[in-house]
Each structure stands twice: as structure tokens, then as C-alpha cells.
Design an enzyme around this catalytic site. Structure first.
Site, PDB file in Angstrom:
ATOM      1  N   ASN A  34      -1.503 -14.917   7.668  1.00 46.11           N
ATOM      2  CA  ASN A  34      -0.451 -15.599   8.283  1.00 46.11           C
ATOM      3  C   ASN A  34       0.814 -14.630   8.543  1.00 46.11           C
ATOM      4  O   ASN A  34       1.399 -14.233   7.464  1.00 46.11           O
ATOM      5  CB  ASN A  34       0.129 -16.926   7.415  1.00 46.11           C
ATOM      6  CG  ASN A  34       1.386 -17.405   7.906  1.00 46.11           C
ATOM      7  OD1 ASN A  34       1.678 -17.256   9.151  1.00 46.11           O
ATOM      8  ND2 ASN A  34       1.911 -18.492   6.985  1.00 46.11           N
ATOM      9  N   GLY A  94       5.959 -15.109  -1.024  1.00 47.18           N
ATOM     10  CA  GLY A  94       6.881 -14.021  -0.878  1.00 47.18           C
ATOM     11  C   GLY A  94       7.865 -13.531  -1.934  1.00 47.18           C
ATOM     12  O   GLY A  94       8.881 -12.937  -1.698  1.00 47.18           O
ATOM     13  N   SER A 113       1.713 -14.411  -2.774  1.00 44.58           N
ATOM     14  CA  SER A 113       1.778 -12.993  -3.012  1.00 44.58           C
ATOM     15  C   SER A 113       0.504 -12.459  -3.316  1.00 44.58           C
ATOM     16  O   SER A 113       0.346 -11.665  -4.382  1.00 44.58           O
ATOM     17  CB  SER A 113       2.571 -12.750  -4.396  1.00 44.58           C
ATOM     18  OG  SER A 113       4.081 -13.328  -3.934  1.00 44.58           O
TER      19      SER A 113
HETATM   20  P1  13P Z   1       2.978 -14.166   0.889  1.00 43.36           P
HETATM   21  O1  13P Z   1       1.583 -13.717   0.864  1.00 43.36           O
HETATM   22  O2  13P Z   1       4.066 -13.182   1.488  1.00 43.36           O
HETATM   23  O3  13P Z   1       3.343 -14.429  -0.568  1.00 43.36           O
HETATM   24  O4  13P Z   1       2.948 -15.570   1.736  1.00 43.36           O
HETATM   25  C1  13P Z   1       2.025 -16.220   1.482  1.00 43.36           C
HETATM   26  C2  13P Z   1       1.784 -17.220   2.586  1.00 43.36           C
HETATM   27  O5  13P Z   1       2.999 -18.029   2.791  1.00 43.36           O
HETATM   28  C3  13P Z   1       0.840 -17.369   3.548  1.00 43.36           C
HETATM   29  O6  13P Z   1       0.849 -18.630   4.304  1.00 43.36           O
END
Ligand code: 13P
Length: 249
Positions: free
Chosen positions: A9, A172, A211
Site C-alpha cells: 500500500n 507507521g 510496520s
Molecule cells: P506501515 O507498514 O508503514 O506501518 O503501514 C501499514 C499500512 O497501513 C498498510 O496499509
């Protein structure tokens, strides 16, 4: 056997150059044949991604859709439009859509049904906040998000769904759920699916997101009820993303 699914994503990131880089690099890489891989770029890049990924094992996905078939909805994109660009999977209920754009369970359900009607497979994102986890409510929150959508679908529609468990506190933040924490929620989701149909619980794929990165993907993907990953930040670097795909093989 459930075929692992790795979905990248990109959120509101990337560029035409990044689309091309993924196309070129992935054309020369042996992807594990037993893994399905999807990249979800921002909507303006769908046509470019469709062309760039043609000679690769990458599929094109989308991050959101509007449930209406068409009309005066400035800025929005319909399911049929996504299908025209070869989109096979579309996210619904991502926590950023729920929190920033106020999409509630009803809105998420409508999007899932519109996607299914257009022949797309929705990836239903569910997950609890840190407060909800600390209150011991993780499973209750997640299962209510699953049921809010699955109760509105018929048996054939349910089989075409994918569910992604993304704890909001892990998105994130660099703070990944431990494999045990993720597995526990995945197992609860699968048990909830048994209430709809035993066969459904056996075939439906449950992805983990939050993450996930090359360093922790293998141990998460080794859990019995984790059938893939929904990757944010690490899906923007082709080497990292490919490493995660390899660890799913
Ligand atoms: P991260 O991998 O950056 O934590 O994001 C996860 C996410 O929201 C994927 O849809």
C-alpha cells in the site's frame, strides 16, 4: 492451502518513476510462484502501473473507491473505473480512511459490496487503537468490524474477501505487533469466520499489516493464521518489498 498474498500500500506516496522502477526491477526477478503480489499505487498511477507491471508477477491494486456507480461525486473513483485498469484488489476500511475521512462500518460495507459487484476482491482492513488494546478490547473491536461487513454479504461474496488485521498503533510507528499478538487476533478472526461457514474459515486469507518489514516479515508470516502482509512504508523500496515477498514463499 491458502496462497500467501503480499500487498504493498503506497498510500499517498510514489511517482511515475517509482512505478517504472518496480516494473523494471520485477521483470528481472524470480518471484516465488506460490505467492500472490499486489502493488497499490495512488489512483493516478493505475494506468502506468498496469503497463509497467505487464511483464512482471505484480498485480495492480487500489487503495479506495466510492460505492456509487457514477455521478456528481467530485474527486471520487468508482469500482468500474478501477476494473478498467486491471485492478483486482481494493482496500476498504483502512484505518486512515476510517479516521481521517470518517468512513464508518456502513460506509466500509457499501464499498466492499460495490467492489464485489464490479468483480474486485476487497481487502477489508480492521484493527484496534492503542486505547482499545490497553482496555483489553482488541478482539471485540476487530470482530465487530469484520461482522459489520460480513453480515451484509452472501456466502459467495464472503469467499472473495481478504481481511487485513492492522493494529492502528502499529501503522507507521515502527512498533510491530509481536508474532504472538498478531497470531492471537488472526486466530480470533478465523474462529469468527467459522460461525459463517467452516469452509470459508479454511480458505479466507488473513493478512497482517503494521510496520511489517524485511527484518520481521518471516516470523510474522510463519504464524499459522497469517497468510500474507499489507505493507506500507517498506513497500516503497523495491529491495525491501521483494525481500518480504521472498520471505512469504
Ligand atoms: P506501515 O507498514 O508503514 O506501518 O503501514 C501499514 C499500512 O497501513 C498498510 O496499509
Amino acid at each position: 492451502m491458502r496462497m500467501p498474498l503480499i500487498a504493498g500500500n503506497w498510500k499517498m506516496n510514489g511517482s511515475l518513476a517509482l512505478v517504472d522502477e518496480f516494473g523494471q526491477r520485477c521483470a528481472n526477478v524470480d518471484m516465488p510462484p506460490s505467492v500472490e503480489v499486489v502493488v497499490l499505487p495512488p489512483a493516478p498511477y493505475l494506468a502506468a502501473a498496469q503497463a509497467a507491471f505487464e511483464k512482471t508477477a505484480l498485480q495492480v491494486g487500489a487503495q479506495t473507491l466510492n460505492p456509487e456507480p457514477g455521478g456528481a461525486y467530485t474527486g471520487e473513483v468508482s469500482a468500474a473505473m478501477l476494473a478498467e485498469f486491471g485492478v483486482g484488489y481494493v482496500l476498504v476500511g483502512h484505518s486512515e480512511r476510517r479516521s481521517l475521512y470518517h468512513e464508518d462500518d456502513e460506509a466500509v460495507s457499501a464499498r466492499a459490496r460495490a467492489a464485489l459487484d464490479a468483480g474486485l476482491s476487497p481487502i477489508l482492513c480492521v484493527g484496534e487503537t492503542l486505547e482499545e488494546r490497553d482496555a483489553g478490547d482488541s478482539e471485540a473491536v476487530v470482530l465487530s468490524q469484520v461482522k459489520a461487513v460480513f453480515d451484509t454479504l452472501d456466502a459467495r461474496q464472503r469467499e472473495r474477501m481478504v481481511i487485513a488485521y492492522e493494529p492502528v498503533w502499529a501503522i507507521g510507528t515502527g512498533r510491530t505487533a509481536t508474532p504472538e499478538q498478531a497470531q492471537a487476533v488472526h486466530a480470533a478472526i478465523r474462529a469468527c469466520l467459522v460461525d459463517y461457514d467452516k469452509g470459508l474459515a479454511t480458505v479466507l486469507r488473513l493478512l497482517y499489516g503494521g510496520s511489517m518489514k524485511r527484518e520481521n516479515a518471516a516470523e510474522l508470516l510463519a504464524q499459522p493464521d497469517i497468510d500474507g502482509g499489507l505493507i506500507g512504508g517498506a513497500s516503497l523500496k523495491v529491495d525491501d518489498f521483494l525481500a518480504i515477498c521472498q520471505s512469504a514463499g
